[in-house]
Design a protein around this motif. Structure first.
Motif, PDB file in Angstrom:
ATOM      1  N   VAL A  41       0.812  -1.216   0.000  1.00 31.20           N
ATOM      2  CA  VAL A  41       0.000   0.000   0.000  1.00 31.20           C
ATOM      3  C   VAL A  41       0.848   1.269   0.000  1.00 31.20           C
ATOM      4  CG1 VAL A  41      -2.007  -1.132   1.031  1.00 31.20           C
ATOM      5  CG2 VAL A  41      -0.313  -0.020   2.525  1.00 31.20           C
ATOM      6  N   SER A  44       0.039   2.333  -3.137  1.00 31.31           N
ATOM      7  CA  SER A  44      -1.250   3.025  -3.137  1.00 31.31           C
ATOM      8  C   SER A  44      -1.082   4.485  -2.725  1.00 31.31           C
ATOM      9  CB  SER A  44      -2.223   2.319  -2.186  1.00 31.31           C
ATOM     10  OG  SER A  44      -2.328   0.954  -2.488  1.00 31.31           O
ATOM     11  N   SER A 141      -2.725   0.263  -9.452  1.00 34.41           N
ATOM     12  CA  SER A 141      -4.145   0.135  -9.163  1.00 34.41           C
ATOM     13  C   SER A 141      -4.651  -1.277  -9.389  1.00 34.41           C
ATOM     14  CB  SER A 141      -4.956   1.122 -10.019  1.00 34.41           C
ATOM     15  OG  SER A 141      -4.887   0.793 -11.392  1.00 34.41           O
ATOM     16  N   ASN A 164      -5.813  -0.429   0.589  1.00 34.76           N
ATOM     17  CA  ASN A 164      -5.421   0.146  -0.694  1.00 34.76           C
ATOM     18  C   ASN A 164      -6.074   1.509  -0.889  1.00 34.76           C
ATOM     19  OD1 ASN A 164      -4.493   0.171  -3.517  1.00 34.76           O
ATOM     20  ND2 ASN A 164      -6.620  -0.260  -4.038  1.00 34.76           N
ATOM     21  N   GLN A 165      -7.387   1.589  -0.673  1.00 29.34           N
ATOM     22  CA  GLN A 165      -8.104   2.847  -0.859  1.00 29.34           C
ATOM     23  C   GLN A 165      -7.757   3.859   0.226  1.00 29.34           C
ATOM     24  OE1 GLN A 165      -9.817   3.557  -3.511  1.00 29.34           O
ATOM     25  NE2 GLN A 165     -10.458   5.601  -2.879  1.00 29.34           N
ATOM     26  N   ILE A 168      -4.545   5.423  -0.790  1.00 29.31           N
ATOM     27  CA  ILE A 168      -4.764   6.312  -1.929  1.00 29.31           C
ATOM     28  C   ILE A 168      -5.312   7.642  -1.428  1.00 29.31           C
ATOM     29  CG2 ILE A 168      -6.149   6.721  -4.004  1.00 29.31           C
ATOM     30  CD1 ILE A 168      -6.025   3.698  -4.540  1.00 29.31           C
ATOM     31  N   TRP A 387     -12.724  -2.088  -6.168  1.00 27.36           N
ATOM     32  CA  TRP A 387     -11.431  -2.765  -6.221  1.00 27.36           C
ATOM     33  C   TRP A 387     -11.449  -4.051  -5.395  1.00 27.36           C
ATOM     34  CZ3 TRP A 387      -8.596  -1.174  -9.993  1.00 27.36           C
ATOM     35  CH2 TRP A 387      -8.671   0.156 -10.413  1.00 27.36           C
TER      36      TRP A 387
END
Length: 468
Positions: A41, A44, A141, A164-165, A168, A387
């Motif tokens: 990550v 990310s 991604s 992951n998100q 981001i 995702w």
């Protein structure tokens, strides 16, 4: 994976992911899973840094390099255009050189891109740098959620994939906040940090055991599995299950892009591609890339608005992670899409009042309320869940091709929205948000009608639901 009847061997397929021992063992925590997820990550975070760069840097870059609105719109959209190429190639690259190799390549592209932006004296170097960082973003991604899904225990696979998100969003937020304090060139140098951490960290973690088994690298496969499960873990049963699964896969034909349109795969493709379309065409990248411009047009203090935006999206996404494996994917998608509709309508009302010279005091408040409602709702579900579902929904034999194509669809939508956003706002600011509201309303219908719940299921069980 869809098989038409029992003789096709679907009953023999076992869950390939490393799952059961950590969930059941109380003797030790899966620290290597956590470390591996952290390193992944970081990619990310690099992704978010790239996505969040253009908004705080817009005015300074335009002034320093004398860019027109069209030239800066091209600069902003080239990130997503590069990401489309990253998406096209990420699946085959991850399948050929491994998940770690693909992430290492992504980091290298981001480093080259940031350096090009830092040294840019004109529009050409600036755009080439943006294109390179976009390529790295596109590859990240796809490969980051796939890698995490392949190493995470099923009990918290959704939560770890949601990281992951979260990273981001954190990358975007950090760029927003730091971008108000430093020059655009310094901000580009700061973007190098997560890329370097990711690149170096990849030397300290194991490769995906499933990918190693698929490549026939048995010794490395067992070593990676043992690292992920701990020295005291008995991995013999789990290793046998993975090998059994891989042997079943080898009897299947190699997947090609056209295979995605076969009847047995079409529902998986529809679910993943549909979620990617609604995630992007609901307006997120236009709003994210040009947040400062939106607040400025609405008459709200830009720095304050961006600071609130940055903090809110990280907090909401982080709060969402622990509940994703309890609340489920589908409820979060529905709540999220409903909030997106409301946020878009509030923002549309704000710009309508401004266009018709009405309720001057209410315009800035409504605008910031609508945008914050939008980003909170996006962070609550529509940001991460597509995702998560994409990493779960495809049969393993088509995951490389299908995942790459789904990521391509996502980035095409991101490019289209980011490129057209300024032009749409010039046409009609309130009309732009009404269009996004309609698209998000259609997303609600799509989720209710098409998307299955995947929480608490093994990947094999998901396939039995999606492709019975």
């Amino acid at each position: 994976m869809k098989m038409s009847n029992a003789s096709d061997g679907s009953r023999e397929v076992r869950e390939p992911l490393v799952e059961k021992h950590v969930a059941e063992s109380k003797q030790e925590q899966p620290w290597m899973v956590y470390l591996s997820t952290f390193v992944a990550v970081c990619g990310s975070f690099a992704f978010g840094s790239c996505a969040g760069y253009s908004s705080p840097a817009q005015a300074a870059i335009r002034n320093d390099l004398s860019l027109t609105i069209a030239e800066f719109s091209l600069f902003g959209s080239l990130l997503t255009f590069g990401a489309m190429f990253g998406a096209i190639t990420s699946g085959p690259i991850a399948d050929s050189i491994g998940r770690k190799g693909a992430m290492r390549l992504s980091s290298a592209f981001c480093v080259v891109g940031w350096l090009a932006i830092f040294f840019a004296k004109g529009v050409v170097a600036l755009d080439l740098g943006r294109l390179a960082t976009g390529y790295g973003m596109g590859a990240f991604s796809y490969v980051v959620p796939i890698f995490i899904a392949e190493i995470a225990p099923k009990a918290f696979r959704g939560a770890l994939t949601t990281l992951n998100q979260i990273l981001i969003c954190t990358g975007v937020s950090v760029s927003f906040i730091i971008g108000t304090m430093v020059t655009w060139r310094v901000l580009a140098l700061i973007g190098l940090i997560p890329c370097a951490v990711s690149f170096l960290g990849l030397f300290c973690i194991p490769e995906s055991p499933r990918w190693l088994a698929k490549m026939g690298r048995d010794t490395e496969f067992e070593a990676a599995l043992r690292k992920l499960r701990g020295k005291k873990a008995d991995v013999s049963e789990e290793a046998a299950e993975i090998q059994d699964y891989i042997e079943t896969l080898e009897r299947l034909p190699k997947a090609k892009a056209l295979d995605l349109f076969q009847r047995r795969y079409i529902r998986s493709v529809l679910i993943a591609f549909g979620l990617m379309v609604f995630q992007q065409f609901g307006g997120i990248n236009g709003i994210c890339f040009y947040t400062s411009s939106i607040f400025e047009q609405a008459g709200f203090p830009t720095r304050l608005g961006m600071l609130i935006y940055a903090i809110l999206q990280v907090v909401i996404t982080a709060l969402n992670a622990p509940i994703v494996d309890r609340a489920g994917r589908k409820p979060l998608l529905l709540v999220s899409a409903t909030g997106l509709v409301i946020g878009c309508l509030i923002t549309a009302v704000s710009f309508y009042l401004k266009a018709h010279d009405m309720a001057h005091e209410a315009v800035p408040v409504l605008a910031v309320s609508g945008i914050l409602m939008y980003i909170a709702s996006f962070s609550a579900g529509m940001g991460a869940m597509p995702w998560v579902v994409m990493s779960e929904i495809f049969p393993i034999n088509i995951k490389g091709v299908a995942g790459g194509m789904a990521t391509l669809v996502n980035w095409f939508g991101a490019w289209a929205v980011s490129y057209t956003f300024n032009f749409l706002m010039s046409w009609s600011s309130y009309g732009t948000f009404i269009i996004y509201a309609v698209i998000n309303a259609l997303a609600i219908v799509f989720v209710i009608a098409v998307v299955p719940e995947t929480k608490g299921k093994t990947l094999e069980e998901i396939q039995a639901v999606v492709n019975p």
